[in-house]
Design an enzyme around this catalytic site. Sequence first.
Site, mmCIF file in Angstrom:
data_model
loop_
_atom_site.group_PDB
_atom_site.id
_atom_site.type_symbol
_atom_site.label_atom_id
_atom_site.label_comp_id
_atom_site.label_asym_id
_atom_site.label_seq_id
_atom_site.Cartn_x
_atom_site.Cartn_y
_atom_site.Cartn_z
ATOM 1 N N HIS A 169 0.832 -1.209 0.000
ATOM 2 C CA HIS A 169 0.000 0.000 0.000
ATOM 3 C C HIS A 169 0.867 1.260 0.000
ATOM 4 O O HIS A 169 2.043 1.209 0.397
ATOM 5 C CB HIS A 169 -0.849 0.040 1.290
ATOM 6 C CG HIS A 169 -1.925 -0.982 1.388
ATOM 7 N ND1 HIS A 169 -2.095 -1.778 2.506
ATOM 8 C CD2 HIS A 169 -2.918 -1.327 0.536
ATOM 9 C CE1 HIS A 169 -3.148 -2.569 2.334
ATOM 10 N NE2 HIS A 169 -3.653 -2.324 1.144
ATOM 11 N N CYS A 270 -2.317 -0.004 9.915
ATOM 12 C CA CYS A 270 -3.292 -0.986 9.417
ATOM 13 C C CYS A 270 -4.290 -1.416 10.490
ATOM 14 O O CYS A 270 -5.389 -1.867 10.178
ATOM 15 C CB CYS A 270 -2.585 -2.253 8.934
ATOM 16 S SG CYS A 270 -1.346 -1.959 7.699
HETATM 17 N N1 GLY Z 1 -2.217 -9.257 5.045
HETATM 18 C C1 GLY Z 1 -2.659 -7.932 4.795
HETATM 19 C C2 GLY Z 1 -3.298 -7.851 3.470
HETATM 20 O O1 GLY Z 1 -2.785 -8.465 2.582
HETATM 21 O O2 GLY Z 1 -4.299 -7.215 3.240
#
Ligand code: GLY
Length: 279
Positions: A169, A270
Site C-alpha cells: 500500500h 493498518c
Molecule cells: N495481510 C494484509 C493484506 O494483505 O491485506
Amino acid sequence: MAGAGVYSHALVRGIPESLAAGALRREGSGEGSDVNTASAREEHRLYVQALRDRSLVVTELPADEAYPDCVFVEDTAVVCGGTALIARPGAPSRRGEVTAIKKVLSDLGLNIVEMTDETAALDGGDILFTGKEFFVGLSARTNQRGAEILADVFKDYAVSKVSVSGALHLKSFCTMAGPELIAIGSSDQAQKTLMNMQEMSEHRYEKLTLPDDEAANCVYLNIPNKGHVLLHRTAEEFPDSAKEFGKLKDYLLIPVRNTELAKVDGGLTCCSILFNKTV
Ligand code: GLY
C-alpha cells in the site's frame, strides 16, 4: 475539525486464530516465518492500550475467524469529517470484512457511504489524508475507479493519485508524522513516490526520511492539550530509523513492537481506523 492526527475515536479488531495460516502475504514477506499468534495478540494489546492512554475512545470488535486479515481494519473504511466511506477491498477474500465495520461506524453516528460499484477497488491503506488533501495510491489493491469514488465522496478536498509498486500500500512506506510532516522510507521507490506527490500538490510538506521503509508507517496523533504523539516501530526492530524518530523535538514518542503482524504485511496504521467525532 479534520486535520492530520486530529482524532477522538479509534476502531480496532481482534486477531483471529486463522490469521497465522490464512492471512494474505506478498511474495517474500516475513521471510517464510510463522506468525506467533500469542505474541501478535500481546503486541496488538499494547498498541490498543497506547491509543487508549492518549484518551481516544476505542471500540474493539471481536475477531472473525472467517476473515484471517480482519485485524487490518484500516483497509475497510476511510473516515473524514463525519463521513465513513466503506471501502471495497482489492482482495476478494477481504470484502466481507466491511459488513461488521459498516455497522459499528453507523452505530457510532457516522454518515455511511458504500462503495457499491463492482469495478471499484480500494483499500484504506492506500489513502493518505494530510489534513489538507488526499493522496490515493494506485496499487494491486486500489484502482482508478476506487479513487474516483473517494474524490466524489470527499469533495471538499483535492484528491491526487500516485502509483505504488514494490509495496502493498501507499502507507506501507509513507504516512503523516506531524501536521505538515510526511514520514517516508528511503528506498528509491518511496522517494520517487513522494516526489510525485509533491509535484501534484499545492501544499508544501516537510519530510522525515527513515532509513527503513517499514518504519515510515507510523501513527501520528494530535490530541488537544497533549501535543504531538507518535507511535513508531521500536529500536529493536529498526535501530537506525528509531534514531531519526528520536531527533523529533516536542513529541511524545511511543515505540510499539509489530514484529508478528509485519510478517503478513501489517503496519501500525493498518490496525486502526482513527477519526474525529465532534457530535
Ligand atoms: N495481510 C494484509 C493484506 O494483505 O491485506
